[in-house]
Design a protein around this motif. Structure first.
Motif, PDB file in Angstrom:
ATOM      1  N   PRO A 682      45.818-108.503  22.818  1.00  0.00           N
ATOM      2  CA  PRO A 682      46.705-109.097  21.908  1.00  0.00           C
ATOM      3  C   PRO A 682      46.642-110.188  21.193  1.00  0.00           C
ATOM      4  O   PRO A 682      45.770-110.316  20.307  1.00  0.00           O
ATOM      5  N   ARG A 685      42.844-110.582  19.749  1.00  0.00           N
ATOM      6  CA  ARG A 685      42.430-111.024  18.402  1.00  0.00           C
ATOM      7  C   ARG A 685      43.422-112.176  17.516  1.00  0.00           C
ATOM      8  O   ARG A 685      42.634-112.426  16.351  1.00  0.00           O
ATOM      9  N   LEU A 686      44.220-112.706  17.452  1.00  0.00           N
ATOM     10  CA  LEU A 686      45.232-113.466  17.036  1.00  0.00           C
ATOM     11  C   LEU A 686      44.220-114.771  17.490  1.00  0.00           C
ATOM     12  O   LEU A 686      43.761-115.337  16.289  1.00  0.00           O
ATOM     13  N   GLU A 687      43.503-114.920  18.480  1.00  0.00           N
ATOM     14  CA  GLU A 687      42.761-116.569  18.339  1.00  0.00           C
ATOM     15  C   GLU A 687      41.402-115.939  17.795  1.00  0.00           C
ATOM     16  O   GLU A 687      41.294-117.101  17.204  1.00  0.00           O
ATOM     17  N   TYR A 689      41.049-113.679  15.039  1.00  0.00           N
ATOM     18  CA  TYR A 689      40.958-114.194  13.958  1.00  0.00           C
ATOM     19  C   TYR A 689      41.344-115.578  13.130  1.00  0.00           C
ATOM     20  O   TYR A 689      40.467-115.633  12.168  1.00  0.00           O
ATOM     21  N   LEU A 705      41.626-106.084  14.343  1.00  0.00           N
ATOM     22  CA  LEU A 705      42.881-107.212  13.733  1.00  0.00           C
ATOM     23  C   LEU A 705      44.327-107.428  14.346  1.00  0.00           C
ATOM     24  O   LEU A 705      44.763-106.924  15.205  1.00  0.00           O
ATOM     25  N   PRO A 706      44.519-108.006  14.679  1.00  0.00           N
ATOM     26  CA  PRO A 706      46.034-109.328  14.951  1.00  0.00           C
ATOM     27  C   PRO A 706      46.634-107.943  14.790  1.00  0.00           C
ATOM     28  O   PRO A 706      47.155-107.628  15.881  1.00  0.00           O
ATOM     29  N   ARG A 707      46.759-107.222  14.106  1.00  0.00           N
ATOM     30  CA  ARG A 707      47.659-105.768  13.975  1.00  0.00           C
ATOM     31  C   ARG A 707      47.149-104.923  14.101  1.00  0.00           C
ATOM     32  O   ARG A 707      48.330-103.393  14.437  1.00  0.00           O
ATOM     33  N   GLN A 824      46.991-115.173  26.947  1.00  0.00           N
ATOM     34  CA  GLN A 824      47.597-115.854  25.901  1.00  0.00           C
ATOM     35  C   GLN A 824      46.381-117.533  25.681  1.00  0.00           C
ATOM     36  O   GLN A 824      47.015-118.196  24.461  1.00  0.00           O
ATOM     37  N   SER A 827      43.571-117.743  24.634  1.00  0.00           N
ATOM     38  CA  SER A 827      43.834-118.232  23.134  1.00  0.00           C
ATOM     39  C   SER A 827      43.928-119.523  22.286  1.00  0.00           C
ATOM     40  O   SER A 827      43.176-120.070  21.232  1.00  0.00           O
ATOM     41  N   PRO A 869      51.272-117.525  13.707  1.00  0.00           N
ATOM     42  CA  PRO A 869      51.028-117.144  15.372  1.00  0.00           C
ATOM     43  C   PRO A 869      50.493-117.157  16.737  1.00  0.00           C
ATOM     44  O   PRO A 869      50.753-117.341  18.057  1.00  0.00           O
TER      45      PRO A 869
END
Length: 893
Positions: A682, A685-687, A689, A705-707, A824, A827, A869
């Motif tokens: 997860p 994805r944040l990284e 995007y 995508l992030p979600r 984490q 990212s 985020p």
């Protein structure tokens, strides 16, 4: 002169032919010779050709006897048989089978003086009769014999030929025993490290039992004739120092029996006696003077029985020199050393160059013995370096990476030993040459021969270029010819000299290239340093040793058995993570004391941050050197910018490439759905995007995508990535960021480093092929934010990974990982890397350093563009942990 009556001759010939049906071996040869003598009395014509054809048919029908003495007349019989209507039905096929059998006989009796020409002929006949299973099987068998006779390292080609024979044999129920033998042969050659003497002894017994099969059709009996080839394989492992002297002596007796076979040709006898003498050395472990004396006697016989200018003479000369050097070590007799040197000089002259399969071993031993006798001069050093060229040749000659593993390991070990000897003589420049000659050879082989056609055409060999393009797997003689041309006209085997390295360093803005060599035979390790300006130098590093109980040994053990991202539930998973993190933290002090402290001190005088490029050898490649921690608690990355290189050769290639400007376009792959083959990421994805939105708004975004929804642009499959890599033009962009899983598999048959994507994987080997076909799409940067992307598939070659494959294929800069990086923390690090790269316009090596410094800074400021985020990822985390930031390495520009 009156010619004898044809009827009388035909009568005598028929009587001889009838008698020959019940004979074999030497007796059959004598009968066939007598029948041929009768034919020679006849005038050329239909009768004479027909009689010769009958004799050829008889000999081919007896091919499976395993004794090829009777085939000595085949070439003349084929000439006579083709005198009348050479295109008559059935004769071209019989001629092809007969010619192949004649080549098999010449190889078995060690009469061939040009193996390459013979392999070309076999290749031509196999192509001409591609639709004929019988001819193909015989051709495969002959190819096996020729390959192993001329180049015992090429087990992969041997393996392929045996597979084809087994396939062709297996369709006939009578072939069951033969098929069993073929499967055993395939199993033996599939393992490149042939060191199981007991298994091969059992396999040899199987071949010997099968060779008595007399009712099998021709193709089966042709397969059985591969027995001499296996006997050679067996002899190569007969010297394994396994301590079982009874079994060892049994092997020596078998080789003696082969040498004493009735009718054995002198060259063939010399060959088997040489193998017997070499095997008696037990891989250099034999210390009994009497046994060494017996080995020397066999080897002297081998030299005597081999003609003075025969290429096989290199083998008994080299083995005899080795035996003498061993006896000198045991007895202290320096006269043995002097004789060995003289013999090796003869062998070296006869071998002629790096293309000879024993060139490396002859030069290696000659350089070592000259050094032992006190000759430390430039000529002795050059001989040692010439030996390394032979190792490079053998690696390049192999048709695939698996086949090259054993040869590359030997080359790397030999290069390190030679470099240590040069350093003991205070010759760092030659040590650099030695280290780089033996470094990254499998990567070198995978890239240099990917597409040599342009250089072949420039060298005036368009015929070879055409053959290379049209052959999916070029046969051994074609590979040898290509290597001949490239070694002569393109300097393929030569590492860069100090001047070239220094020019590359200056082009890259680096201060020095540093080889880190762990302790081996010496009780200390080495740093060999090529500065951007000035003389090469070296340091002895007494703490650069990997020993049980040390911090580095505990770290390597944890790295092999633990995973930073292990998901074992409960206390066991927590313990695994804690052990790995603790081992990384403990390693930092060792890394400074063992190497980095002594190395970097001269570069810390000025205000400018020095930029160093390191090439860590062996297990040292797995150490996060940027996290070396000094006595004051500061990490190396706080004082020095660090990059890595696969080799000085690749460093020079990268420096010479035109830089590629990054644009807002590119490709970003984020946590593709692997169908349960890997855990979700997860934070990746944040990284991904955030990186696209902040720095590359025109980039294609693939994956989730992030979600969690799949991007409309694509799921992130291997084909998606391949299509972008193949894209022609600037619109695709020059940056690839992969936030996914990476897997490394080191098993022999499946060895690979690969990216785990949606609907499949993308391997390091595929990258070479894909990028090799995309010359119009220059790539400036690849970020491999996936696990293990910088770790080598082949531990002793240290440079064959996803990261170096991209680099070797022309990518200008690569970021890779050394372990399973935490989702984490990664990212955050990756976002900051792109921030310094795009917003502050820093070069990739400096952008990575600044991002790692940001992770270490308790007073860090968050960039304005960082999305909320990602900001929240800082809550409750500790970016200062070594495991959070030190796993990333920079390669290239």
């Amino acid at each position: 002169m009156t010619r004898p009556d044809e009827g009388t001759i035909a009568g005598r010939w028929m009587a001889t032919l009838a008698r020959a049906q019940a004979l074999d071996g030497l007796a059959l040869h004598e009968a066939i010779s007598a029948a041929l003598a009768e034919l020679e009395l006849l005038a050329p014509g239909r009768l004479r050709s027909g009689m010769a054809e009958d004799l050829v048919r008889l000999l081919l029908g007896r091919l499976g006897q395993g004794d090829v003495v009777a085939l000595r007349c085949l070439d003349r019989l084929l000439e006579v048989g083709g005198e009348h209507s050479p295109d008559r039905p059935g004769w071209p096929r019989m001629w092809a089978a007969g010619r192949l059998a004649a080549l098999l006989r010449a190889a078995d009796e060690r009469e061939l003086v040009d193996y390459r020409a013979a392999m070309y002929e076999v290749d031509r006949l196999a192509t001409e009769f591609a639709a004929d299973p019988g001819i193909r099987a015989i051709a495969s068998m002959v190819q096996s014999s020729l390959v192993l006779a001329s180049n015992p390292h090429d087990m992969a080609t041997l393996h392929g030929a045996l597979l084809e024979m087994g396939t062709l044999v297996g369709n006939d129920p009578k072939g069951a025993p033969i098929l069993e033998m073929m499967r055993g042969l395939v199993d033996a050659t599939q393992v490149c490290d042939i060191d199981d003497g007991a298994a091969l002894a059992s396999l040899l017994e199987l071949v010997q039992r099968t060779s008595h099969t007399s009712d099998a059709p021709l193709v089966h009996r042709a397969a059985v004739a591969a027995a001499p080839m296996l006997e050679l394989v067996q002899s190569l492992v007969a010297g394994v120092a396994d301590g079982d002297l009874a079994a060892h002596d049994h092997r020596l007796d078998m080789l003696q029996e082969l040498a004493d076979r009735p009718g054995a040709a002198p060259t063939q006898r010399g060959f088997y006696l040489s193998l017997r003498g070499g095997a008696a050395l037990r891989q250099g472990s034999e210390q009994n003077p009497a046994r060494l004396g017996a080995a020397i006697a066999d080897l002297r016989s081998g030299v005597t029985l081999t003609p003075a200018h025969h290429p096989d003479r290199v083998v008994p000369l080299g083995l005899l020199a080795w035996a003498l050097s061993r006896r000198a070590e045991v007895t202290g007799a320096l006269e043995d050393v002097d004789e060995a040197i003289a013999l090796l000089e003869q062998a070296r002259e006869l071998a002629g160059g790096a293309g000879h399969s024993f060139w490396a071993s002859v030069n290696d031993l000659l350089a070592a013995l000259r050094h032992r006798r006190g000759d430390h001069g430039s000529q002795t050093r050059q001989i040692g370096l010439e030996g390394l060229r032979g190792h490079v040749w053998q690696v390049l000659l192999q048709p695939d990476a698996i086949a090259a593993r054993t040869v590359a390991r030997t080359a790397a070990q030999g290069a390190t030993l030679l470099a240590s000897r040069f350093l003991a003589d205070q010759q760092p420049v030659d040590a650099l040459r030695a280290l780089d000659t033996g470094r990254g050879l499998m990567l070198f082989a995978a890239t240099e021969l990917r597409d040599p056609c342009r250089r072949l055409i420039e060298a005036g060999r368009p015929d070879l270029a055409h053959r290379w393009r049209t052959e999916q797997h070029p046969p051994p003689p074609v590979r040898q010819d290509v290597l001949d041309v490239l070694a002569r006209d393109a300097g393929l085997l030569d590492p860069p000299d100090l001047g070239e390295i220094q020019s590359a360093l200056r082009a890259l803005g680096a201060d020095a290239l540093i080889y880190l060599v762990p302790a081996g035979n010496e009780p200390w390790g080495w740093a060999v340093i090529a500065p951007a300006q000035g003389e090469a130098r070296y340091l002895a590093l007494p703490h650069l040793v990997i020993e049980a109980g040390t911090d580095i040994e505990r770290y390597l053990t944890a790295m092999a058995t633990r995973d930073l991202t292990v998901e074992d539930a409960g206390e066991e998973g927590d313990t695994a993570r804690t052990e790995f993190v603790d081992s990384v933290e403990a390693l930092c002090g060792w890394a400074w004391k063992a190497a980095m402290g002594p190395i970097v001190t001269p570069y810390l005088d000025g205000e400018r941050v020095p930029h160093l490029v390191i090439i860590p050898m062996g297990d040292l490649a797995r150490v996060p050197w940027q996290a070396a921690r000094g006595p004051d608690g500061r990490y190396l990355i706080e004082r020095v910018a660090l990059s890595q290189a696969a080799s000085a050769r690749m460093l020079c290639d990268t420096a010479a490439a035109e830089p590629v400007r990054l644009t807002p376009a590119g490709l970003i792959v984020a946590d593709p759905d692997t169908g349960g083959r890997a855990r979700k990421l997860p934070a990746a994805r944040l990284e991904a995007y955030a990186i696209r939105e902040s720095f590359y708004p025109a980039a294609t975004y693939l994956g989730r995508l992030p979600r969690g929804a799949v991007s409309n642009s694509g799921a992130g499959t291997p084909e998606d990535v391949r299509a972008w890599l193949r894209a022609d033009g600037v619109a695709a962009g020059a940056m690839l960021h992969l936030a996914s899983h990476g897997v490394m598999d080191t098993e022999l048959e499946s060895a690979s480093s690969r990216l785990v994507l949606a609907e499949g994987d993308l391997t390091a080997d595929e990258l070479i092929d894909v990028l090799g076909g995309s010359p119009h799409h220059p790539i400036g940067l690849v970020v491999l934010a996936a696990c293990h992307t910088g770790r080598s598939i082949h531990g002793y070659d240290e440079a064959y990974s996803l990261a170096t494959m991209f680099l070797a294929a022309g990518v200008r800069s690569v970021l890779s990982t050394q372990w399973s990086v935490p989702d984490q923390d990664t990212s955050l690090l990756m976002y900051l890397f792109h921030h310094y790269l795009v917003i502050e316009h820093r070069p990739p090596w400096d952008a990575l350093r600044r991002a790692q410094m940001w992770m270490l800074d308790d007073a860090r400021s968050v960039p304005d563009r960082m999305p909320e985020p990602l900001r929240r990822a800082l809550d409750g985390s500790d970016p200062r942990r070594v495991a959070a930031w030190a796993g990333f390495v920079h390669w290239g520009q």
